[in-house]
Design an enzyme around this catalytic site. Structure first.
Site: not given
Lengths: 214, 360
Positions: B189, B210, B222, B260
């Site tokens: 991440s 991700h 992602e 993130n």
């Protein structure tokens, strides 16, 4: 629900265009709610009230009530109905208490707003309260990401909608609600906290300058 | 390509090569170790052809070794049976693939298995899945602490802690047991996909995938390419993501990708204002949900992610970026030390009656 009176002190961001809550007020009551721009300046201390509720803008409640050590128990609380820039007000009331606010005053204010159908979040008397304190750095990150080409505005919004359940995204609501308002809020937060996350972004500065040109 | 030789390739940002469109990069590799540094540059057009030539050559070099197509995946594995790994295994099994959930800790598997089965039972109860289909999916799902069982996998999603040596140690084991065509995907991440790929032994067959928590509910993945990810690998991974019913979005291989990049500093901000006594977790969650129509409050989400997972993530992220907002807040360290990890320990910012998986 306790009877409440509303003292209108000028244009209110929380109740622009009126609201059922205002129509439910009495000419007098055990609770006094000051709304509008002059709420803090015009409020009159009254220990006989269960609670006095002042509408706040970006300022701390302490500006109006004082916060020097040794002050006795207070029956005054602050509130702000959250709205993003020029967007309509949300149903959220941020209810502001100080360290010397009496528990009964805070509870009465909360009960009043919840009884009127609002969602209430209680917080201490800090600039930015809860929402602005947390959302503005994220908005700034989104604006910087846009500048740096991390993704397009559409993809940024789509990703946070799909991945985080942020149903409105970031960029679209910021521009729709007036990005210059975001600049004003971040400037105020940056002045108090001095943290980079609150520093106005290039896009915010541009929007502010454009709003001043208009 | 001789990965043992030392060489430097200069690359420049370009939109049409989304795996490196961040700025000028100097990529050095020597005996499998890689270092990536990025610098802003205006020299876009100049280096664009160089990158394309390198990529095209790599695809050509690998084409003979890699006969698998996007539709050739039959068996997939998830390495790591934590909250995320279990959720990812659900999505893959639900997509009709034979799915192996691997963890070297039997205890993690023992915890994941009933949670996954309970999730599918709930799906049946809610009418989202027929009883027969649920039984088929569960029959296709196996659990193992023996990594050699991954020897027939076509695709492996790694979902272990955000720790480069730990991840690379796992890839080294997978490299020994998996056939050459197997694609490795990392659910990292915050870490660089290129950096992880450099330590996996097959950087051209490595992608970032991700997933979002809870993976069994959230559709987004992602997806990021490392510098050496081949087009074929990318296509296979993309098709695989679609085949499992997920919604892939291509993001750059930058720290935190998109989610993130926003979430980790935001969650640290949340923990700091709790620590500062600004508001209680329930008030913060209520405020953020009502103000912006967010599906979950940040404290609810942190409890679901796991505070230990967040701590590891923010430590890794801080080490990469030196952004003070990413430094772990003291309260986070205290809560983790006290075992207040969130749903998985039934206590974090909130208390829970069970550690059951979300959704169904």
């Amino acid at each position: 629900m306790n009877k409440y009176m509303v003292i209108d002190t000028g244009a209110s961001r929380s109740f622009e265009g009126g609201h059922e809550f205002l129509r439910g007020a009495s000419s007098e009551g055990e609770i006094a709610v000051y709304i509008g721009k002059g709420a803090g300046r015009k409020y009159v201390a009254d220990p006989s009230k269960i609670v006095i509720i002042l509408e706040l803008d970006g300022e701390c409640l302490g500006v109006h009530t004082g916060e020097e050590p040794g002050l006795g128990e207070s029956n005054v609380v602050g509130f702000n109905r959250f709205r993003l820039g020029e967007s309509p007000a949300t149903n959220l009331i941020e209810l502001v208490t100080q360290t010397n606010t009496s528990k009964s005053a805070a509870e009465a204010a909360r009960a009043l707003f919840e009884g009127a159908g609002f969602d209430v979040a209680v917080c201490k008397d800090f600039v930015g309260r809860i929402v602005n304190r947390l959302i503005r750095p994220m908005f700034n990150d989104a604006l910087r990401a846009l500048d740096e080409g991390v993704a397009t505005a559409k993809d940024l919004d789509l990703t946070v909608k799909l991945g985080l359940g942020y149903r409105k995204g970031f960029i679209d609501p910021l521009y729709k609600s007036g990005l210059h308002h975001h600049y004003d809020v971040t400037s105020a937060l940056f002045e108090v906290y001095g943290q980079a996350g609150y520093a106005p972004t290039r896009r915010g500065v541009v929007a502010k300058q454009r709003s001043l040109k208009a | 390509m001789n990965y043992g030789s030392s060489f430097i390739i200069r690359l420049t940002t370009i939109r049409s090569a989304p795996n490196i469109d961040a700025g000028e990069c100097a990529y050095e590799t020597n005996a499998g170790s890689a270092r990536l540094t990025a610098h802003k540059t205006q020299k876009r057009a100049k280096a664009e052809p160089l990158f394309r030539v390198v990529t095209a050559n790599m695809v050509q070099l690998r084409a003979d070794e890699n006969s698998m197509t996007a539709h050739g995946i039959r068996t997939a594995a998830v390495a790591g049976a934590g909250t995320m790994g279990a959720g990812i295994a659900i999505t893959i099994a639900r997509g009709g693939f034979k799915t192996i959930l691997y963890d070297n800790a039997q205890a993690a598997l023992d915890r994941a298995k009933p949670l996954i089965e309970a999730f599918f039972s709930k799906s049946v109860e809610r009418g989202k899945l027929s009883r027969e289909r649920s039984a088929e999916i569960i029959a296709n799902l196996s659990f193992t602490s023996d990594i050699t069982r991954l020897g027939n996998c076509d695709f492996v999603v790694e979902a272990i802690f955000e720790d480069i040596p730990m991840k690379c140690g796992l890839y080294a084991q997978l490299e020994k047991v998996c056939p050459p065509h197997t694609v490795f995907a990392s659910n990292a991440s915050t870490l660089s996909i290129t950096q992880l790929a450099a330590g996996c032994g097959r950087p051209d067959r490595f992608v970032g995938m991700h997933y979002c928590l809870p993976a069994q509910v959230m559709k987004l993945i992602e997806m990021s390419r490392g510098i050496y990810t081949s087009e074929q690998t990318w296509d296979i991974a993309w098709q695989f993501a679609l085949a499992t019913g997920q919604h892939p979005v291509e993001t750059r291989d930058t720290p935190g990708f998109i989610l993130n990049y926003f979430c980790v500093p935001y969650h640290n901000d949340v923990i700091r204002i709790i620590e500062a006594g600004v508001a209680a977790p329930a008030d913060i969650d209520r405020a953020m949900k009502r103000a912006f129509d967010f599906a979950m409050g940040p404290c609810e989400l942190l409890d679901m992610i796991g505070l230990d997972t967040h701590l590891r993530g923010t430590e890794a992220f801080f080490a990469i970026t030196n952004n003070p907002r990413l430094a772990p807040p003291p309260l986070l360290r205290r809560m983790v030390a006290a075992g207040l990890l969130g749903r998985k320990t039934k206590r974090g910012f909130y208390e829970y009656e069970s550690a059951a998986m979300f959704g169904g």
